[in-house]
Scaffold this active site. Structure first.
Site, short mmCIF file in Angstrom:
data_model
loop_
_atom_site.label_atom_id
_atom_site.label_comp_id
_atom_site.label_asym_id
_atom_site.label_seq_id
_atom_site.Cartn_x
_atom_site.Cartn_y
_atom_site.Cartn_z
N TYR A 123 49.06 -99.88 51.37
CA TYR A 123 48.75 -98.52 51.84
C TYR A 123 47.51 -98.50 52.74
O TYR A 123 47.60 -98.16 53.92
CB TYR A 123 48.56 -97.63 50.60
CG TYR A 123 48.09 -96.23 50.87
CD1 TYR A 123 48.62 -95.47 51.92
CD2 TYR A 123 47.11 -95.64 50.06
CE1 TYR A 123 48.19 -94.18 52.15
CE2 TYR A 123 46.68 -94.35 50.28
CZ TYR A 123 47.21 -93.63 51.33
OH TYR A 123 46.77 -92.35 51.55
N PHE A 136 41.98 -106.75 50.93
CA PHE A 136 42.55 -105.63 50.17
C PHE A 136 43.39 -106.13 49.00
O PHE A 136 43.57 -105.42 48.02
CB PHE A 136 43.51 -104.81 51.05
CG PHE A 136 42.87 -104.04 52.17
CD1 PHE A 136 42.17 -102.88 51.92
CD2 PHE A 136 43.00 -104.46 53.49
CE1 PHE A 136 41.61 -102.15 52.95
CE2 PHE A 136 42.45 -103.75 54.53
CZ PHE A 136 41.75 -102.59 54.26
N SER A 153 35.63 -99.86 44.83
CA SER A 153 36.08 -98.53 44.40
C SER A 153 34.94 -97.78 43.73
O SER A 153 34.06 -98.38 43.09
CB SER A 153 37.22 -98.71 43.40
OG SER A 153 37.49 -97.50 42.72
N TYR A 186 41.47 -103.00 35.35
CA TYR A 186 41.49 -102.87 36.82
C TYR A 186 40.08 -102.58 37.33
O TYR A 186 39.56 -103.25 38.23
CB TYR A 186 42.45 -101.76 37.27
CG TYR A 186 42.09 -101.22 38.62
CD1 TYR A 186 42.37 -101.96 39.77
CD2 TYR A 186 41.41 -100.00 38.77
CE1 TYR A 186 41.99 -101.50 41.02
CE2 TYR A 186 41.03 -99.54 40.01
CZ TYR A 186 41.32 -100.28 41.13
OH TYR A 186 40.92 -99.84 42.36
N LYS A 199 37.02 -104.83 39.75
CA LYS A 199 36.21 -104.43 40.92
C LYS A 199 34.74 -104.74 40.66
O LYS A 199 34.02 -105.22 41.55
CB LYS A 199 36.42 -102.95 41.23
CG LYS A 199 37.80 -102.60 41.75
CD LYS A 199 38.09 -103.25 43.10
CE LYS A 199 39.52 -103.07 43.56
NZ LYS A 199 39.90 -103.91 44.69
N ARG A 221 44.34 -86.39 30.63
CA ARG A 221 44.84 -87.76 30.70
C ARG A 221 43.75 -88.69 30.17
O ARG A 221 42.59 -88.56 30.57
CB ARG A 221 45.18 -88.10 32.16
CG ARG A 221 45.75 -89.48 32.36
CD ARG A 221 46.28 -89.67 33.78
NE ARG A 221 45.23 -89.72 34.78
CZ ARG A 221 45.45 -89.97 36.07
NH1 ARG A 221 46.69 -90.16 36.51
NH2 ARG A 221 44.45 -90.00 36.94
N ASP A 255 40.38 -90.23 32.09
CA ASP A 255 40.01 -89.52 33.32
C ASP A 255 38.53 -89.17 33.33
O ASP A 255 37.95 -88.79 32.31
CB ASP A 255 40.83 -88.22 33.47
CG ASP A 255 41.94 -88.36 34.49
OD1 ASP A 255 41.87 -89.29 35.32
OD2 ASP A 255 42.86 -87.52 34.47
#
Ligand code: UFG
Length: 342
Positions: A13, A83, A127, A152, A156, A298, A301
């Site tokens: 993306y 990326f 991120s 995840y 980073k 969620r 979050d």
């Protein structure tokens, strides 16, 4: 030709939008991608937009032998934008080793090859997840990083640490990490955009798929947060504006304008937007009503996060200038094109 840039994850993306902007700026691009979350047709679309077909190599960067051969064959790579990584937060909780192996090993292999072939410039895809839920908003680059909520997110943080340690030991290697906030939207041509695998986890693809009739209803995760309308707040950044931040970062490295071997920048708009107000803007921009219901929060979050972009504005000379409505319209135009909706 201003230089040869290796773009890992270049059919993904953000990668694909960046390849277009690099080619528009006069760079030659070589892509490596394992197509785990994209298709080779993206290379055709990039060619259609920019009139130039980037070189494409299909493999996973965990394979050091193949990566080494790519460096050997490509010759004269001036800089790299990295990326290539897995990015599904929920999946990373279920399958942490896959995330650690892929995201960490790819970077380690890349540094091995950079050292061997004398390539000294790297832009790394980081991120805002590294900030967790910050105590003070907006977040600057001085805001402390926090323990990650997911494997995840942890990859980073660890990758940034690998870069810090490696550039300290090898000061010839210059790196810029861009900490993205929430990238959304698509190229104005609608030829490239975000193509999630299966049911989207992220808000905007779910919104456009609901408007397109692929999903019955959007679930808004929580309206009892401590925000003006009770829904979560994020900083949604246009993907083409984000792509341009990469081109500027590459130029900064190649022109030796960086002030230290490892710099990092927040890349966002500086505006916090709630889920409910994003839905409102989507409706205004596209005329499409989105069927939604409020459901529970969620897990994992963050209540609210948005960027202080002063450093990127002043030091990189970069600023996001696309409006939220134009960005949401671009996301809708992309969805319409891939679903063949008039
Ligand atoms: N949301 C909904 N319904 C949905 C999907 C999302 O209400 O169906 C809400 C979320 O609760 C959140 C907001 O929309 O409040 C944005 O959610 P996204 O999943 O689009 O984005 P996140 O901010 O949760 O995650 C993104 C990236 C991650 C990255 C993280 C950093 O997807 O890769 O930002 O904070 F780690």
């Amino acid at each position: 030709m201003k230089g040869k840039i290796l773009v890992t994850g270049g059919t993904g993306y953000i990668g694909s939008h960046t390849v277009v902007e690099l080619q528009n700026a006069g760079f030659e691009v070589v892509i490596v991608d394992d197509l785990s979350n994209s298709t080779e047709a993206v290379v055709d679309q990039i060619e259609q937009i920019s009139g130039i077909r980037p070189k494409f190599h299909h493999f996973n960067m965990q394979d050091l032998g193949l990566l080494d051969r790519l460096f050997e064959q490509s010759g004269g790579i001036d800089a790299i934008i990295h990326f290539a990584a897995f990015k599904a937060v929920g999946e990373s909780v279920q399958k942490p080793l896959i995330y650690y192996r892929n995201n960490l090993l790819s970077l380690v292999n890349l540094f091995d090859c950079m050292e061997k072939y004398g390539v000294n410039n790297l832009v790394f895809s980081s991120s805002c997840t590294v900030y967790g839920q910050p105590e003070k908003l907006p977040v600057t680059e001085h805001t402390p990083r926090m323990a990650a909520e997911s494997p995840y997110g942890n990859t980073k943080i660890i990758c940034e640490d690998i870069i810090r340690d490696y550039t300290k030991a090898n000061p010839k290697i210059q790196t810029i990490a861009l900490r993205y906030f929430n990238p959304i939207g698509a190229h104005p041509s609608a030829l490239i955009g975000e193509l999630p695998n299966g049911v989207p986890n992220n808000l905007v693809p779910f919104v456009t798929q609901t408007a397109a009739g692929l999903r019955e209803q959007l679930s808004v995760f929580g309206n009892d947060y401590n925000t003006p309308d009770g829904s979560c707040i994020r900083d949604y950044i246009n993907v083409v504006d984000l792509a341009k931040a990469h081109v500027i970062s590459i130029e900064r490295l190649l022109n030796h304008q960086n002030e230290s071997v490892f710099e990092f920048f927040n890349v966002g708009t500086g505006n916090g937007v709630s889920v409910l107000s994003l839905l409102n803007s989507f409706e205004k921009a596209t005329g499409q009503k989105v069927n939604f219901k409020i459901v529970g929060r969620r897990a994992g979050d963050i209540e609210q996060i948005y960027a202080d972009t002063t450093k990127a504005n002043n030091v990189l000379g970069w600023k996001s200038d696309t409006t939220l409505e134009d960005t949401l319209l671009s996301a809708w135009n992309w969805e319409k094109r891939i679903r063949k909706i008039d």
